[in-house]
Design an enzyme around this catalytic site. Structure first.
Site, PDB file in Angstrom:
ATOM      1  N   PRO A  28     -12.236  40.619  -4.674  1.00 10.12           N
ATOM      2  CA  PRO A  28     -11.068  41.474  -4.512  1.00 10.12           C
ATOM      3  C   PRO A  28     -10.377  41.873  -5.806  1.00 10.12           C
ATOM      4  CG  PRO A  28     -10.663  39.275  -3.619  1.00 10.12           C
ATOM      5  CD  PRO A  28     -12.128  39.375  -3.922  1.00 10.12           C
ATOM      6  N   ASN A  29     -10.061  43.143  -5.852  1.00 10.40           N
ATOM      7  CA  ASN A  29      -9.273  43.792  -6.913  1.00 10.40           C
ATOM      8  C   ASN A  29     -10.052  44.030  -8.197  1.00 10.40           C
ATOM      9  OD1 ASN A  29      -6.886  43.959  -5.318  1.00 10.40           O
ATOM     10  ND2 ASN A  29      -6.696  41.753  -5.538  1.00 10.40           N
ATOM     11  N   ARG A  36      -5.813  48.121 -15.230  1.00 13.99           N
ATOM     12  CA  ARG A  36      -4.566  47.334 -15.235  1.00 13.99           C
ATOM     13  C   ARG A  36      -4.814  46.040 -16.005  1.00 13.99           C
ATOM     14  NH1 ARG A  36      -3.250  48.835  -9.734  1.00 13.99           N
ATOM     15  NH2 ARG A  36      -3.477  51.079  -9.864  1.00 13.99           N
ATOM     16  N   TYR A  41      -7.906  41.199 -18.578  1.00 13.62           N
ATOM     17  CA  TYR A  41      -9.232  41.538 -18.064  1.00 13.62           C
ATOM     18  C   TYR A  41     -10.000  42.554 -18.910  1.00 13.62           C
ATOM     19  CZ  TYR A  41      -7.395  39.028 -14.042  1.00 13.62           C
ATOM     20  OH  TYR A  41      -6.862  38.050 -13.229  1.00 13.62           O
ATOM     21  N   ASN A  92     -18.509  36.678  -9.045  1.00 12.29           N
ATOM     22  CA  ASN A  92     -17.104  36.582  -9.437  1.00 12.29           C
ATOM     23  C   ASN A  92     -16.312  36.789  -8.160  1.00 12.29           C
ATOM     24  OD1 ASN A  92     -14.524  36.656 -10.351  1.00 12.29           O
ATOM     25  ND2 ASN A  92     -14.898  38.097 -12.019  1.00 12.29           N
ATOM     26  N   ALA A  95      -9.939  36.044  -6.537  1.00  9.59           N
ATOM     27  CA  ALA A  95      -8.980  35.091  -5.942  1.00  9.59           C
ATOM     28  C   ALA A  95      -9.632  34.226  -4.867  1.00  9.59           C
ATOM     29  CB  ALA A  95      -7.790  35.836  -5.373  1.00  9.59           C
ATOM     30  N   HIS A  98     -10.609  30.474  -5.365  1.00 11.07           N
ATOM     31  CA  HIS A  98      -9.692  29.343  -5.250  1.00 11.07           C
ATOM     32  C   HIS A  98      -9.339  29.001  -3.807  1.00 11.07           C
ATOM     33  CE1 HIS A  98      -9.529  30.351  -9.431  1.00 11.07           C
ATOM     34  NE2 HIS A  98      -8.980  31.525  -9.175  1.00 11.07           N
ATOM     35  N   GLU A 116     -21.337  31.074 -11.047  1.00  9.09           N
ATOM     36  CA  GLU A 116     -19.938  31.502 -10.889  1.00  9.09           C
ATOM     37  C   GLU A 116     -19.514  32.209 -12.183  1.00  9.09           C
ATOM     38  OE1 GLU A 116     -17.315  28.278  -9.825  1.00  9.09           O
ATOM     39  OE2 GLU A 116     -15.525  29.463 -10.290  1.00  9.09           O
ATOM     40  N   HIS A 118     -16.337  34.303 -14.337  1.00 12.80           N
ATOM     41  CA  HIS A 118     -14.946  34.739 -14.476  1.00 12.80           C
ATOM     42  C   HIS A 118     -14.750  35.433 -15.811  1.00 12.80           C
ATOM     43  CE1 HIS A 118     -13.761  32.722 -10.883  1.00 12.80           C
ATOM     44  NE2 HIS A 118     -14.408  31.655 -11.298  1.00 12.80           N
ATOM     45  N   ILE A 119     -13.960  36.477 -15.782  1.00 14.38           N
ATOM     46  CA  ILE A 119     -13.650  37.227 -16.997  1.00 14.38           C
ATOM     47  C   ILE A 119     -12.684  36.408 -17.849  1.00 14.38           C
ATOM     48  CG2 ILE A 119     -12.575  39.356 -17.843  1.00 14.38           C
ATOM     49  CD1 ILE A 119     -13.460  40.552 -15.023  1.00 14.38           C
ATOM     50  N   SER A 120     -11.622  35.947 -17.210  1.00 14.32           N
ATOM     51  CA  SER A 120     -10.654  35.077 -17.891  1.00 14.32           C
ATOM     52  C   SER A 120     -11.137  33.624 -17.776  1.00 14.32           C
ATOM     53  CB  SER A 120      -9.275  35.234 -17.244  1.00 14.32           C
ATOM     54  OG  SER A 120      -9.301  34.754 -15.905  1.00 14.32           O
ATOM     55  N   ARG A 125      -5.173  28.997 -17.123  1.00 17.37           N
ATOM     56  CA  ARG A 125      -4.109  29.821 -16.538  1.00 17.37           C
ATOM     57  C   ARG A 125      -3.278  28.982 -15.550  1.00 17.37           C
ATOM     58  NH1 ARG A 125      -6.775  35.320 -14.648  1.00 17.37           N
ATOM     59  NH2 ARG A 125      -4.548  35.849 -14.404  1.00 17.37           N
ATOM     60  N   ARG A 129      -5.098  28.322 -10.149  1.00 16.20           N
ATOM     61  CA  ARG A 129      -6.439  28.844 -10.483  1.00 16.20           C
ATOM     62  C   ARG A 129      -7.373  27.748 -11.001  1.00 16.20           C
ATOM     63  NH1 ARG A 129      -5.599  34.474 -10.439  1.00 16.20           N
ATOM     64  NH2 ARG A 129      -3.487  35.006 -11.077  1.00 16.20           N
TER      65      ARG A 129
HETATM   66  O1  CA2 Z   1     -11.053  35.883 -14.481  1.00 15.27           O
HETATM   67  C1  CA2 Z   1     -11.611  36.273 -13.441  1.00 15.27           C
HETATM   68  O2  CA2 Z   1     -12.659  36.899 -13.445  1.00 15.27           O
HETATM   69  C2  CA2 Z   1     -10.926  36.019 -12.096  1.00 15.27           C
HETATM   70  O3  CA2 Z   1     -11.945  35.782 -11.135  1.00 15.27           O
HETATM   71  C3  CA2 Z   1     -10.152  37.281 -11.775  1.00 15.27           C
HETATM   72  C4  CA2 Z   1      -9.335  37.159 -10.482  1.00 15.27           C
HETATM   73  C5  CA2 Z   1      -8.463  35.901 -10.524  1.00 15.27           C
HETATM   74  O4  CA2 Z   1      -7.830  35.743  -9.261  1.00 15.27           O
HETATM   75  C6  CA2 Z   1      -9.288  34.656 -10.817  1.00 15.27           C
HETATM   76  O5  CA2 Z   1      -8.395  33.546 -10.897  1.00 15.27           O
HETATM   77  C7  CA2 Z   1     -10.022  34.796 -12.136  1.00 15.27           C
HETATM   78  C8  CA2 Z   1      -8.439  38.387 -10.311  1.00 15.27           C
HETATM   79  C9  CA2 Z   1      -9.210  39.663 -10.207  1.00 15.27           C
HETATM   80  C10 CA2 Z   1      -8.252  40.803 -10.208  1.00 15.27           C
HETATM   81  O6  CA2 Z   1      -8.829  41.848 -10.969  1.00 15.27           O
HETATM   82  C11 CA2 Z   1      -8.004  42.701 -11.624  1.00 15.27           C
HETATM   83  C12 CA2 Z   1      -8.597  43.475 -12.588  1.00 15.27           C
HETATM   84  C13 CA2 Z   1      -7.853  44.344 -13.309  1.00 15.27           C
HETATM   85  C14 CA2 Z   1      -6.511  44.456 -13.065  1.00 15.27           C
HETATM   86  C15 CA2 Z   1      -5.918  43.705 -12.091  1.00 15.27           C
HETATM   87  C16 CA2 Z   1      -6.672  42.817 -11.369  1.00 15.27           C
END
Ligand code: CA2
Length: 167
Positions: A28-29, A36, A41, A92, A95, A98, A116, A118-120, A125, A129
């Site tokens: 998601p997202n 954003r 990210y 990936n 959310a 978690h 698995e 993750h970008i971050s 964090r 998370r």
């Molecule tokens: O770091 C990651 O890849 C995450 O999976 C990103 C998720 C976050 O909930 C995980 O804890 C770590 C959030 C993805 C939302 O993606 C966005 C991308 C650009 C702008 C806003 C949200």
């Protein structure tokens, strides 16, 4: 009676002697990538990441299919359908990482190696998370390298599959 090694080999899904087929799923997202929160990210879009995966896959001799969904059930369906179609997964789960016992169950049931992604670095964090529900169903995790995490995870998974095929 079969040896331990012979039994182990018989129990697991077949090794990949041909071009590995990798399914990359984003949750998601992540369709918002590059639009954003670039400080977390980065500036690359998900389409950019998918193009990089396809190009690196070509160099590595692997076929990469990449998809994104905001829906937990859709991600579970794609994981479930992957058996016989793909040799390994990059996930990936965003959310859902978690929260999702459903994704954990889907990964356990399909029994394909999953990395698995993750970008971050979620562990650096917020506390909510720090727990990954899917990690115990994965062979490895790559996080914190920005969108390079996807490409590094692909490289690791291709090596993992090649190593398994040799043993
Ligand atoms: O770091 C990651 O890849 C995450 O999976 C990103 C998720 C976050 O909930 C995980 O804890 C770590 C959030 C993805 C939302 O993606 C966005 C991308 C650009 C702008 C806003 C949200």
């Amino acid at each position: 009676m079969a040896s331990t090694k012979a039994r182990k080999t018989a129990d697991r899904p077949r090794s990949v002697a041909r071009r590995p087929r990798i399914l990359c799923l984003s949750g998601p997202n992540l369709q918002l990538l590059g639009t954003r929160e670039p400080e977390i990210y980065g500036k690359e879009t998900l389409a950019d990441v998918h193009a990089r995966l396809a190009a690196r896959g070509e160099e590595l001799g692997a076929d990469v299919t990449a998809r994104q969904s905001n829906h937990e059930g859709q991600l579970c369906d794609w994981i479930g359908e992957a058996r016989g179609q793909f040799d390994g997964l990059l996930l990936n789960a965003a959310a859902y990482t978690h929260t999702s016992l459903a994704l954990f169950d889907a990964l356990k049931a399909v029994a394909l190696p999953c990395v698995e992604v993750h970008i971050s670095n979620p562990e650096a964090r917020e506390a909510y998370r720090h727990v990954s529900k899917i990690a115990p169903a994965c062979v490895a995790k790559v996080s914190g390298f920005g969108t390079d995490s996807y490409v590094l995870a692909l490289e690791g998974l291709v090596r993992w599959l090649a190593k398994r095929a040799r043993t």
